[in-house]
Design an enzyme around this catalytic site. Structure first.
Site, PDB file in Angstrom:
ATOM      1  N   LYS A  70      64.451   0.037 -24.976  1.00 26.99           N
ATOM      2  CA  LYS A  70      64.949   0.879 -23.891  1.00 26.99           C
ATOM      3  C   LYS A  70      64.296   2.248 -24.000  1.00 26.99           C
ATOM      4  CE  LYS A  70      67.613   3.601 -26.676  1.00 26.99           C
ATOM      5  NZ  LYS A  70      67.342   5.050 -26.941  1.00 26.99           N
ATOM      6  N   ASP A 128      74.399   1.897 -28.902  1.00 32.36           N
ATOM      7  CA  ASP A 128      73.392   1.371 -27.980  1.00 32.36           C
ATOM      8  C   ASP A 128      73.490  -0.137 -27.790  1.00 32.36           C
ATOM      9  OD1 ASP A 128      72.394   3.895 -27.625  1.00 32.36           O
ATOM     10  OD2 ASP A 128      70.556   3.589 -28.787  1.00 32.36           O
TER      11      ASP A 128
END
Length: 283
Positions: free
Chosen positions: A12, A137
């Site tokens: 990401k 995350d």
């Protein structure tokens, strides 16, 4: 058991990252835009009947039982009560400690993949709640969609972002995330903005509040950011060490990546809105 299943664990980027406060327990309150990209580790998962969890890949500096993929597998075992196990292996491409979410994504792929192999039927919401115990995350990778995130990064709203080509540079050093968040010079009082405002993009909203501290602490990152800024606005992802810039075409990105590659490990990746992990499983 089923045949081995090989699945991606995508990276990401934080297209922006604001720190808007701090909780009493010391965790920082964030506003960020997570974008999934097509740069991935690959994990192979093979179910076992004996309940054992074995990671066959050695990861430098991380013991077997402390590895997030092993912890994720054990956590899912405990939550489900299953007597099944798994043999796991990782083909690493994402740098450790690079701000790309590699460890969290690996853990998410194990949760989603073993939920499939063990036929547990857990929802993404349930898997994300488990994943949050491993790291802030992990939930975004479990849900598998680019997202606006608040809280410590776990309050997710799926969004559709533009999908440029990114040049990603790793300056070859490791950043200590705790030291960045403990730095007295870190901005902790950015004014909260709405998701709609964030999605409009551009300065000053699309910035990373960690960047000033990281550049001061790690001059090689400051040097790489300055170099990349010659060609396009450059930004840190997470607390680093990776940094990135967006380009409209693959050819533009590859041209700059070729130049950057003479100095640092460099990748070209396409922005995505849905995770290749979910695509691989047909979800």
């Amino acid at each position: 058991m089923t045949a081995p299943l090989t699945l991606p664990a995508p990276a990401k980027l934080n297209r922006m990252l604001h720190i808007v406060g701090r909780r009493q327990d010391g965790y920082h309150l964030l506003q960020t835009l997570f974008q999934i990209i097509d740069l991935s580790d690959q994990l192979t998962l093979h179910g076992r009947d004996d309940g054992q969890i074995h990671l066959t890949t050695e990861v430098s500096g991380v013991s077997h039982d402390d590895n997030l993929v092993v912890r994720a597998a054990h956590l899912l075992q405990q939550a489900s009560g299953t007597r099944l196990g798994a043999t796991l292996s990782i083909e690493k491409q994402l740098p450790m400690g690079g701000g790309l979410g590699g460890g969290s994504s690996n853990a998410a792929t194990v949760l989603v993949g073993l939920n499939h192999i063990w036929q547990l039927g857990f929802s993404y919401q349930a898997l994300a709640r488990l994943g949050l115990q491993l790291g802030a995350d992990v939930p975004v990778f479990v849900h598998g969609h680019s997202a606006w995130a608040e809280g410590v990064g776990e309050q997710l709203t799926p969004v559709t972002l533009d999908t440029p080509w990114f040049v990603i540079i790793h300056p070859g050093i490791s950043v200590s995330t705790p030291s960045v968040f403990q730095d007295p010079q870190l901005t902790r009082d950015s004014r909260p903005i709405t998701m709609a405002r964030a999605l409009q993009g551009g300065a000053p909203e699309w910035r990373n509040d960690c960047e000033a501290v990281v550049k001061e602490r790690y001059p090689p990152i400051a040097e790489a950011l300055q170099w990349l800024a010659q060609y396009a606005p450059s930004r840190l992802t997470g607390t680093g060490a990776c940094l990135f810039a967006a380009f409209e075409t693959q050819q533009q990105a590859q041209t700059i990546a070729h130049l950057a590659g003479q100095h640092w490990p460099t990748w070209v990746a396409r922005g995505l809105n849905t995770s290749p992990l979910h695509d691989a499983l047909g979800y």
